[in-house]
Structure formats: C-alpha cells, structure tokens
Design a protein around this motif. Sequence first.
Motif, PDB file in Angstrom:
ATOM      1  N   TRP A 190       0.887  -1.124  -0.137  1.00 55.39           N
ATOM      2  CA  TRP A 190       0.066   0.131   0.109  1.00 55.39           C
ATOM      3  C   TRP A 190       0.887   1.308  -0.026  1.00 55.39           C
ATOM      4  N   HIS A 191       0.490   2.326  -0.415  1.00 55.11           N
ATOM      5  CA  HIS A 191       1.203   3.644  -0.829  1.00 55.11           C
ATOM      6  C   HIS A 191       0.283   4.853  -0.651  1.00 55.11           C
ATOM      7  N   ASP A 192       0.939   5.983  -0.328  1.00 58.86           N
ATOM      8  CA  ASP A 192       0.009   7.173  -0.709  1.00 58.86           C
ATOM      9  C   ASP A 192       1.129   8.393  -0.863  1.00 58.86           C
ATOM     10  N   ALA A 193       0.423   9.344  -1.635  1.00 54.80           N
ATOM     11  CA  ALA A 193       1.251  10.536  -1.803  1.00 54.80           C
ATOM     12  C   ALA A 193       0.325  11.833  -1.855  1.00 54.80           C
ATOM     13  N   LYS A 194       0.721  12.832  -1.068  1.00 57.75           N
ATOM     14  CA  LYS A 194       0.030  14.122  -1.040  1.00 57.75           C
ATOM     15  C   LYS A 194       0.896  15.231  -1.267  1.00 57.75           C
ATOM     16  N   PRO A 195       0.155  16.232  -2.184  1.00 53.37           N
ATOM     17  CA  PRO A 195       0.960  17.520  -2.608  1.00 53.37           C
ATOM     18  C   PRO A 195       1.603  18.134  -1.255  1.00 53.37           C
ATOM     19  N   VAL A 196       2.647  18.848  -1.615  1.00 51.71           N
ATOM     20  CA  VAL A 196       3.489  19.416  -0.584  1.00 51.71           C
ATOM     21  C   VAL A 196       2.797  20.986  -0.708  1.00 51.71           C
ATOM     22  N   GLY A 197       2.373  21.483   0.186  1.00 55.47           N
ATOM     23  CA  GLY A 197       1.782  22.815   0.268  1.00 55.47           C
ATOM     24  C   GLY A 197       0.790  23.043  -0.792  1.00 55.47           C
ATOM     25  N   ASP A 198       0.547  24.241  -1.125  1.00 59.53           N
ATOM     26  CA  ASP A 198      -0.598  24.387  -2.141  1.00 59.53           C
ATOM     27  C   ASP A 198      -0.022  24.792  -3.770  1.00 59.53           C
TER      28      ASP A 198
END
Length: 279
Positions: free
Chosen positions: A103-111
């Motif tokens: 399983w993995h995830d990625a989230k934007p850094v900042g806006d």
Amino acid sequence: MNSIIATPTRAIVHRTYGSTHGPITRLMSPGDLGQLLKPFVFLDLFGFKPQGGQKGFGMHPHSGIATLTYMIEGGVEYEDTTGKTGVLPTEGVEWMRAGNGVWHDAKPVGDSSISGFQLWVALPASHENTPAESLYLAPSQIPQAGPARVLLGRYGAAQSAIAAPSDMNYLVVRLKDGERWRYTPPAGHNVAWLAVNAGRLAVGGPVNTGELAVFEESDQPIDFVAHGDTSFVLGSAVKHPHDLVMGRYSVHTSRAALAQGEAEIQRIGARLFHEGRLA
C-alpha cells in the motif's frame, strides 16, 4: 543524404487522448492499450492545484506490478508499507515494485500545483509475488544522455539506478523547438510508444500535447522533430509474454498469483485499518 531520411522508421499505428476524470487523464490501461504494449500496461497523466481539504491520492494497494511515478512539477509527501516516507520533489522518481502486495500514498506539498506521469509495468512470473520494494530517486540521481533522462533501462552511456524487472527502457525526453532526435531501440524492443506532456512532435505525423502514440511492432528506429519546446515520455521493451490477469489494483500472470497478491493486500489493509491509517 541525411540518414534520418534514408533509413525507414516506425509508423504510428494508434493514437489516443485517453479519458479524463477530474485531475487524471488515463492514456493506457490493462484492458485496452496495455494488451498491445505490455509490459507497459497503464499510464496516467495527472495534474492539479490542491484545494481546501484535498488530501492527495489516498492510501491504496497494488500487487503483481511495479509503478513508476515521475513528477513533472511540484512535490509530494510519500508513504508506503515497506516503511519508507519522505518528499518526492519536482523531477523526482518513485519506483514501487509491488510484488506480492503493498500500500502507498502521496500528498501534495503545500498548495503548489503538481503534475506527473504514473506508469504501471507488468512483472514477470518470477517477480510478481516477491516482497515489495521501493526506491525514491532525486533528480540528481537520474542519469542523462543527450536529450533523454533514463528512468528505466539504458540509453547510450546512461543507465538507470532502478533494476528493471525485464528488458525495457523508459525515458523522459526534452527537445527544443526545431530540434531533431533519433531513438534507436535495443535489439528485441518491438514494443514502443510515447506520450507528450508539452509541445508538439512530428513523428511521421503530428503528436500533440496530451496525446499517446503507439508505434508498429518492428526493430526500426524512431525519428522526432520538435515543434515548440517539447517534453515527452518514451517507452520501448521486449514484449511481455504472459496474459494479463487483472484485479482492481493488480495485474498478474495467473489466477493463482492474483489470489495470492490480493490475500496479502487484504492482510496489510486490515493492519492499516487497525492502526487507524485507513478511513
């Protein structure tokens, strides 16, 4: 006489702009072009500017494949169940060999806006149920030869730090307006395709921004001319000899291998839920 003109080159046999759903354009999937282009079975071009409450891609599983994510713009915070966390910057690469399940995830850094390509590669039977492995590469760790940066495989003297699971190349290429370039694939690479994320190419015919083009199966080189500053990804490979047996997040070579991978995905998912890491 110019050798580019004198030597036969590969013809384009199929082209598509894919299907767009929100911030993601799916250019290839295992149920359509992946059957023609295997081991390359899936390609997304994604891009968006984070809005309030937008948390990224969410924790999700894979098995039987490897994913390669290349960040064109922006950075993401990553996490995976092999235990790795960090930040993938602009022009960085995530290689996730899911194998038996991850399983993995990625989230934007900042806006800031983000964009990139995510590719799925079908694994051979010898790799599809092995333990998951991940590798994260900074831009400085991606070798370059001429206009091509080598994400997988080898081009010229440049060889990727990633151990490709089978005989394949995956390149990021940038050409200036009017620049010409010839790609001569290694012997046996009868699968070849490209996808343009900026600019326009003449490759026997025009290939525009957002378009994926499939080349005929042959051993011929491919010639490119850029119209405007142009950026694209290019894949070539020896064809994957196995059937594509598909699950929701998985591609395997047999029903038995798929069942094993999905069982491991469920086991890891139950642990993540118990830890409060899944909604």
